[in-house]
Design a protein around this motif. Structure first.
Motif, PDB file in Angstrom:
ATOM      1  N   GLY A   1       0.804  -1.216   0.000  1.00 45.82           N
ATOM      2  CA  GLY A   1       0.000   0.000   0.000  1.00 45.82           C
ATOM      3  C   GLY A   1       0.836   1.264   0.000  1.00 45.82           C
ATOM      4  N   VAL A   2       0.171   2.386  -0.203  1.00 51.61           N
ATOM      5  CA  VAL A   2       0.837   3.680  -0.278  1.00 51.61           C
ATOM      6  C   VAL A   2       1.226   4.176   1.115  1.00 51.61           C
ATOM      7  N   ASP A   3       2.389   4.812   1.206  1.00 49.80           N
ATOM      8  CA  ASP A   3       2.808   5.506   2.423  1.00 49.80           C
ATOM      9  C   ASP A   3       2.256   6.927   2.324  1.00 49.80           C
ATOM     10  N   VAL A   4       1.188   7.214   3.055  1.00 52.72           N
ATOM     11  CA  VAL A   4       0.517   8.503   2.877  1.00 52.72           C
ATOM     12  C   VAL A   4       1.400   9.674   3.296  1.00 52.72           C
ATOM     13  N   MET A   5       2.331   9.445   4.216  1.00 55.74           N
ATOM     14  CA  MET A   5       3.175  10.533   4.672  1.00 55.74           C
ATOM     15  C   MET A   5       4.216  10.930   3.634  1.00 55.74           C
ATOM     16  N   GLU A   6       4.462  10.069   2.666  1.00 56.16           N
ATOM     17  CA  GLU A   6       5.403  10.388   1.597  1.00 56.16           C
ATOM     18  C   GLU A   6       4.714  11.042   0.406  1.00 56.16           C
ATOM     19  N   GLU A   7       3.387  11.127   0.438  1.00 60.53           N
ATOM     20  CA  GLU A   7       2.651  11.773  -0.636  1.00 60.53           C
ATOM     21  C   GLU A   7       2.644  13.297  -0.429  1.00 60.53           C
ATOM     22  N   ASP A   8       2.339  14.025  -1.497  1.00 58.14           N
ATOM     23  CA  ASP A   8       2.383  15.486  -1.481  1.00 58.14           C
ATOM     24  C   ASP A   8       1.014  16.051  -1.104  1.00 58.14           C
ATOM     25  N   TRP A   9       0.897  16.636   0.076  1.00 61.92           N
ATOM     26  CA  TRP A   9      -0.341  17.263   0.512  1.00 61.92           C
ATOM     27  C   TRP A   9      -0.072  18.213   1.679  1.00 61.92           C
ATOM     28  N   ASP A  10      -0.985  19.145   1.848  1.00 57.69           N
ATOM     29  CA  ASP A  10      -0.982  20.017   3.024  1.00 57.69           C
ATOM     30  C   ASP A  10      -2.016  19.549   4.040  1.00 57.69           C
ATOM     31  N   THR A  11      -3.171  19.097   3.536  1.00 59.88           N
ATOM     32  CA  THR A  11      -4.240  18.575   4.388  1.00 59.88           C
ATOM     33  C   THR A  11      -4.663  17.222   3.856  1.00 59.88           C
ATOM     34  N   LEU A  12      -4.758  16.248   4.726  1.00 61.92           N
ATOM     35  CA  LEU A  12      -5.202  14.906   4.372  1.00 61.92           C
ATOM     36  C   LEU A  12      -6.500  14.636   5.120  1.00 61.92           C
ATOM     37  N   ILE A  13      -7.609  14.516   4.390  1.00 58.59           N
ATOM     38  CA  ILE A  13      -8.909  14.238   4.993  1.00 58.59           C
ATOM     39  C   ILE A  13      -9.209  12.758   4.816  1.00 58.59           C
ATOM     40  N   ILE A  14      -9.375  12.054   5.922  1.00 59.01           N
ATOM     41  CA  ILE A  14      -9.628  10.618   5.910  1.00 59.01           C
ATOM     42  C   ILE A  14     -11.090  10.366   6.249  1.00 59.01           C
ATOM     43  N   LEU A  15     -11.789   9.695   5.358  1.00 59.22           N
ATOM     44  CA  LEU A  15     -13.160   9.248   5.617  1.00 59.22           C
ATOM     45  C   LEU A  15     -13.092   7.765   5.943  1.00 59.22           C
ATOM     46  N   ASP A  16     -13.353   7.417   7.176  1.00 61.64           N
ATOM     47  CA  ASP A  16     -13.125   6.055   7.654  1.00 61.64           C
ATOM     48  C   ASP A  16     -14.062   5.063   6.957  1.00 61.64           C
ATOM     49  N   ALA A  17     -13.487   3.980   6.440  1.00 60.29           N
ATOM     50  CA  ALA A  17     -14.237   2.864   5.841  1.00 60.29           C
ATOM     51  C   ALA A  17     -15.012   3.278   4.595  1.00 60.29           C
ATOM     52  N   CYS A  18     -14.412   4.134   3.767  1.00 63.03           N
ATOM     53  CA  CYS A  18     -15.089   4.600   2.558  1.00 63.03           C
ATOM     54  C   CYS A  18     -14.582   3.831   1.334  1.00 63.03           C
ATOM     55  N   ARG A  19     -15.444   3.033   0.729  1.00 63.92           N
ATOM     56  CA  ARG A  19     -15.105   2.282  -0.488  1.00 63.92           C
ATOM     57  C   ARG A  19     -14.866   3.248  -1.656  1.00 63.92           C
ATOM     58  N   PHE A  20     -13.962   2.832  -2.555  1.00 64.82           N
ATOM     59  CA  PHE A  20     -13.705   3.654  -3.731  1.00 64.82           C
ATOM     60  C   PHE A  20     -14.942   3.769  -4.612  1.00 64.82           C
ATOM     61  N   ASP A  21     -15.646   2.656  -4.845  1.00 66.62           N
ATOM     62  CA  ASP A  21     -16.778   2.720  -5.764  1.00 66.62           C
ATOM     63  C   ASP A  21     -17.906   3.586  -5.219  1.00 66.62           C
ATOM     64  N   VAL A  22     -18.143   3.529  -3.920  1.00 64.88           N
ATOM     65  CA  VAL A  22     -19.166   4.386  -3.320  1.00 64.88           C
ATOM     66  C   VAL A  22     -18.774   5.851  -3.478  1.00 64.88           C
ATOM     67  N   PHE A  23     -17.519   6.160  -3.213  1.00 59.91           N
ATOM     68  CA  PHE A  23     -17.038   7.531  -3.360  1.00 59.91           C
ATOM     69  C   PHE A  23     -17.183   7.995  -4.805  1.00 59.91           C
ATOM     70  N   ALA A  24     -16.730   7.165  -5.744  1.00 58.65           N
ATOM     71  CA  ALA A  24     -16.738   7.548  -7.153  1.00 58.65           C
ATOM     72  C   ALA A  24     -18.154   7.775  -7.672  1.00 58.65           C
ATOM     73  N   GLU A  25     -19.100   6.956  -7.215  1.00 55.60           N
ATOM     74  CA  GLU A  25     -20.475   7.059  -7.702  1.00 55.60           C
ATOM     75  C   GLU A  25     -21.237   8.237  -7.092  1.00 55.60           C
ATOM     76  N   ARG A  26     -20.889   8.624  -5.858  1.00 53.41           N
ATOM     77  CA  ARG A  26     -21.763   9.539  -5.125  1.00 53.41           C
ATOM     78  C   ARG A  26     -21.137  10.892  -4.795  1.00 53.41           C
ATOM     79  N   HIS A  27     -19.837  11.042  -4.937  1.00 52.02           N
ATOM     80  CA  HIS A  27     -19.250  12.292  -4.460  1.00 52.02           C
ATOM     81  C   HIS A  27     -19.596  13.460  -5.379  1.00 52.02           C
ATOM     82  N   ARG A  28     -19.706  14.626  -4.759  1.00 51.35           N
ATOM     83  CA  ARG A  28     -19.960  15.868  -5.479  1.00 51.35           C
ATOM     84  C   ARG A  28     -18.898  16.902  -5.101  1.00 51.35           C
ATOM     85  N   LEU A  29     -17.703  16.434  -4.822  1.00 54.84           N
ATOM     86  CA  LEU A  29     -16.626  17.293  -4.362  1.00 54.84           C
ATOM     87  C   LEU A  29     -15.767  17.752  -5.543  1.00 54.84           C
ATOM     88  N   PRO A  30     -15.230  18.947  -5.466  1.00 57.64           N
ATOM     89  CA  PRO A  30     -14.337  19.408  -6.531  1.00 57.64           C
ATOM     90  C   PRO A  30     -12.986  18.703  -6.450  1.00 57.64           C
TER      91      PRO A  30
END
Length: 307
Positions: free
Chosen positions: A37-66
């Motif tokens: 898996g990915v080492d999130v601390m080595e990725e490039d970000w200022d803020t990391l928002i974690i949504l606990d137990a969120c499936r990719f397909d559910v996110f992809a189908e339902r999100h309305r975020l920019p």
């Protein structure tokens, strides 16, 4: 293992098999988390928002975020593995961890991680009516953290869409002698629904409705936060998929179980305004919490983690 755990495994054979699957996985690898898996601390970000137990397909189908949506492979099939794989034995003095889940507190001795600060939102903003930290309280805490620590990376760990679920489906499914008809939550552990009595369709509906609620609050953070923000998850959620090496169907998540439903997580990148100038330094006034306090185990039970 105490007598309660023995009885639990006898009356819930699927949980016994899932525990055995986890053990078999760990015997076949060198680490107690998914090293692919990915080492999130080595990725490039200022803020990391974690949504606990969120499936990719559910996110992809339902999100309305920019932002631009991609995906990553997580280091865990559950929060414990995610924490082990990303934070253990590290000095992260440029990072503040704002968390609604007590898991990092329960594992503090094992993890041996030093952040600039840990903001335990679950300590003082827990809502007993939903047995969780509500997303509005978590959002408020995130804003407070960014104002207090303008030169730090900020991790914002929401409990949702992890159960107890919120929304209409959860309200309809809750039963029991102490049921409150107006209580819009579903705690599977408390009401004896987990695995055997809740089907995957109901579980998906509860997960989706809870995601819809929390994403509205995340959207407001994206409007307020400048820099490079990532919205992701610590792990996914199985909704009737089979998991091995002993193949059984499962609703929920389990450490040591590795499949796309659990490991493939959203990775939404949103950039706005100027990047923060991040500095690393030890915080002499960092909050200290007595993690031997029984509140930790009580809150974890509310979230469905049985001892």
């Amino acid at each position: 293992m105490d007598i309660k755990q023995v009885i639990r495994r006898l009356v819930r054979p699927r949980e016994t098999i899932m525990s055995l699957n986890s053990m078999l996985t760990y015997l076949s690898q060198k680490e107690d988390y998914n090293t692919s898996g990915v080492d999130v601390m080595e990725e490039d970000w200022d803020t990391l928002i974690i949504l606990d137990a969120c499936r990719f397909d559910v996110f992809a189908e339902r999100h309305r975020l920019p932002g631009e949506l991609g995906w990553r492979i997580s280091r865990g099939g559950g929060t414990v593995e995610f924490l082990r794989g990303n934070f253990r034995n590290r000095q992260l003095l440029d990072t503040v961890y704002v968390t609604a889940t007590p898991q990092i507190s329960r594992l503090q001795a094992e993890l041996d991680v030093e952040f600039h600060d840990i903001v335990d939102v679950w300590k003082d903003r827990w809502d007993n009516s939903i047995q969780n930290v509500p997303p509005d309280a978590m959002t408020e805490a995130a804003r407070e953290a960014i104002n207090e620590y303008p030169n730090k990376r900020i991790i914002v760990h929401y409990n949702q869409p992890h159960g107890p679920f919120l929304g209409e489906t959860a309200s309809d499914l809750v039963i029991g002698p102490n049921r409150d008809p107006d209580q819009s939550l579903l705690n599977f552990a408390k009401y004896e629904f987990k695995h055997e009595l809740v089907n995957s369709k109901e579980w998906r509906a509860g997960l989706c409705e809870t995601f819809d609620i929390v994403q509205e609050y995340v959207a407001t953070l994206l409007e307020d936060f400048e820099g490079r923000t990532i919205v992701t998850s610590d792990h996914g959620e199985m909704l009737g998929e089979r998991a091995g090496p002993i193949p059984i169907r499962y609703c929920g998540h389990q450490i040591g179980v590795y499949n796309d439903a659990l490991l493939k997580v959203p990775w939404l990148v949103y950039e706005s305004g100027e990047r923060r100038k991040i500095t690393a330094e030890r915080n002499a006034t960092a909050r200290t919490v007595d993690y031997s306090d029984r509140t930790v185990s009580e809150r974890l039970r509310d979230l469905g983690y049985a001892g």
